[in-house]
Design an enzyme around this catalytic site. Structure first.
Site, short mmCIF file in Angstrom:
data_model
loop_
_atom_site.label_atom_id
_atom_site.label_comp_id
_atom_site.label_asym_id
_atom_site.label_seq_id
_atom_site.Cartn_x
_atom_site.Cartn_y
_atom_site.Cartn_z
N HIS A 1 -15.76 19.39 -18.11
CA HIS A 1 -16.15 18.84 -19.50
C HIS A 1 -15.02 17.29 -20.04
CE1 HIS A 1 -19.68 20.47 -17.96
NE2 HIS A 1 -19.12 21.40 -19.16
N HIS B 1 -26.19 17.18 -21.09
CA HIS B 1 -25.70 18.28 -20.65
C HIS B 1 -27.43 18.80 -22.19
CE1 HIS B 1 -24.17 22.30 -21.02
NE2 HIS B 1 -23.02 21.65 -20.21
N GLU C 1 -27.54 19.98 -15.15
CA GLU C 1 -27.14 18.68 -15.67
C GLU C 1 -27.12 18.42 -13.96
OE1 GLU C 1 -23.11 21.07 -17.55
OE2 GLU C 1 -24.72 22.08 -17.18
C1 GLA Z 1 -21.65 23.84 -17.80
C2 GLA Z 1 -21.07 24.98 -17.11
C3 GLA Z 1 -21.00 26.61 -17.86
C4 GLA Z 1 -20.33 26.22 -19.26
C5 GLA Z 1 -21.46 24.89 -19.99
C6 GLA Z 1 -21.17 25.01 -21.72
O1 GLA Z 1 -22.72 24.41 -17.94
O2 GLA Z 1 -21.26 24.71 -15.79
O3 GLA Z 1 -20.12 27.20 -17.22
O4 GLA Z 1 -19.08 26.14 -19.46
O5 GLA Z 1 -21.17 23.66 -20.19
O6 GLA Z 1 -20.74 26.34 -22.29
#
Ligand code: GLA
Length: 381
Positions: free
Chosen positions: A133, A207, A343
């Site tokens: 991220h 997100h 997402e």
């Molecule tokens: C995304 C990732 C997850 C986790 C979340 C945040 O969706 O795929 O594994 O890291 O973000 O907690």
């Protein structure tokens, strides 16, 4: 709430709504904005979009994020279907990317490095051996510039930020934009885009954690989900795709006929540091670059339905496996699986699969524009 929104009602009049009436009633279409608080001495603003049908969306310039979405349930009661916190100060401490705009590259980059045009770029390994991220301080941890806008579709806010060359190890200065519009069709439209002055990977991701039963209503395991995907990207133990693009047939990831999220949940049991649950990228059917409906989520109690349309190749279906009981809005405890994320995105770790069949190009070059559209449409069953 420590910092109530100052009532700076802008009431942008369009079509069905002809001006500010009585200081902004529930049915007035427009944008309300005010100071929410401050982070490290910087002022943070919050915005509320309203349509004329009782739907409201709260946005914030920190992380260009969504902090609330209130929609009427099947009995006309307003339900907040988004996980979040009452004060901005809680976000840096407690948020697991709640509601935010993630970048420059959302999801994971294996080993935290990549090569581009003969150069190796080292990024933060902030998720085991991998980059997640956007790194230690990705787009979600910055205050964006905000402009209230009025479009033919409804009121909105456009967030922009310049990510300087070298930020979090990425090449090129990136001008990023995330625009939110609330329509009279009960759609929350999110448009993300970017341009660069040097080649860079780019995959900006939204997100929000949804719970259509209400943000504090327990787990999402009884919600019904449809995802229009015949295939998915299998991953290794650190959630990096193996490179294979596999059929969902006869796996728990087959959501093509719609099913309860809990139905096949035990297919991914907890294992060591892995909390278990869904955290997978599905490869969406239909043409990449074309807006098409790809997912539909329904809550049995409220009857609230959310469909998602996108132009992206993939969707990360994540069932809030790392939620840990943190206290959110109005004292609600967000336990494991208390919310889910859908997402839309380029496949995780795409930068290591450039040119391979089924994988999309995630390198943004000068002169081109990265574009990503998501439409969340709400109704009741
Ligand atoms: C995304 C990732 C997850 C986790 C979340 C945040 O969706 O795929 O594994 O890291 O973000 O907690």
């Amino acid at each position: 709430m420590r910092h109530p929104i100052l009532s700076v009602l802008l009431c942008l009049s369009v079509g069905v709504f002809a001006g500010c009436q009585g200081g902004g009633s529930m049915t007035s279409q427009g944008v309300e904005s005010g100071v929410w608080g401050d982070l490290d001495g910087d002022r943070v603003q919050r915005f509320t979009l309203r349509n004329g049908r009782g739907m409201e969306v709260d946005l914030c310039d920190y992380g260009a994020m969504v902090t609330g979405v209130r929609v009427p349930d099947r009995d006309g009661r307003s339900v907040d279907v988004v996980l979040g916190f009452d004060s901005i100060e809680e976000y840096p401490e407690k948020s697991q990317y709640f509601g935010c705009t993630v970048g420059r590259v959302g999801n994971r980059i294996g080993g935290g490095s990549f090569e581009l045009d003969g150069e190796t770029y080292q990024l933060a390994a902030n998720n085991g051996p991998n980059h997640l991220h956007g790194g230690d301080r990705g787009f979600d941890k910055h205050i964006w510039n905000a402009t209230e806008i009025l479009t033919s579709r409804g009121p909105g806010v456009r967030f922009t930020r310049t990510s300087p060359a070298g930020e979090e190890g990425y090449p090129g200065t990136l001008e990023a934009e995330a625009t939110y519009v609330l329509t009279e069709n009960d759609e929350l439209v999110i448009e993300m885009s970017a341009v660069t002055d040097a080649a860079t990977p780019c995959n900006i991701v939204h997100h929000t954690y949804w719970n259509l039963g209400g943000h504090g209503s327990g787990t999402i395991l009884d919600e019904t989900l449809f995802i229009d995907a015949d295939r998915y990207t299998p991953v290794d133990a650190t959630l990096i795709p193996t490179g294979e693009i596999a059929p969902v047939d006869a796996t728990a990831l087959d959501f093509r006929n719609g099913k309860s999220i809990g139905a096949d949940f035990e297919a991914f049991p907890p294992n060591g540091d892995d909390p278990g649950g869904f955290d997978h990228n599905l490869c969406l059917n239909g043409e990449v670059g074309t807006l098409r409906e790809v997912a539909r989520l329904t809550d049995p109690t409220t009857g609230i339905v959310m469909t998602i349309s996108t132009d992206q190749p993939g969707i990360q279906f994540y069932t809030g496996n790392f939620l840990n009981g943190m206290i959110g809005k109005a004292g609600a405890a967000y336990e494991k699986n208390g919310g889910l994320c859908l997402e839309t995105q380029a496949f995780p770790d795409s930068i290591h699969h450039q040119g391979e069949p089924g994988w999309s190009d995630v390198v943004l070059n000068p002169g081109n524009r990265y574009e990503h559209v998501m439409v969340h449409r709400f109704s009741t069953d």
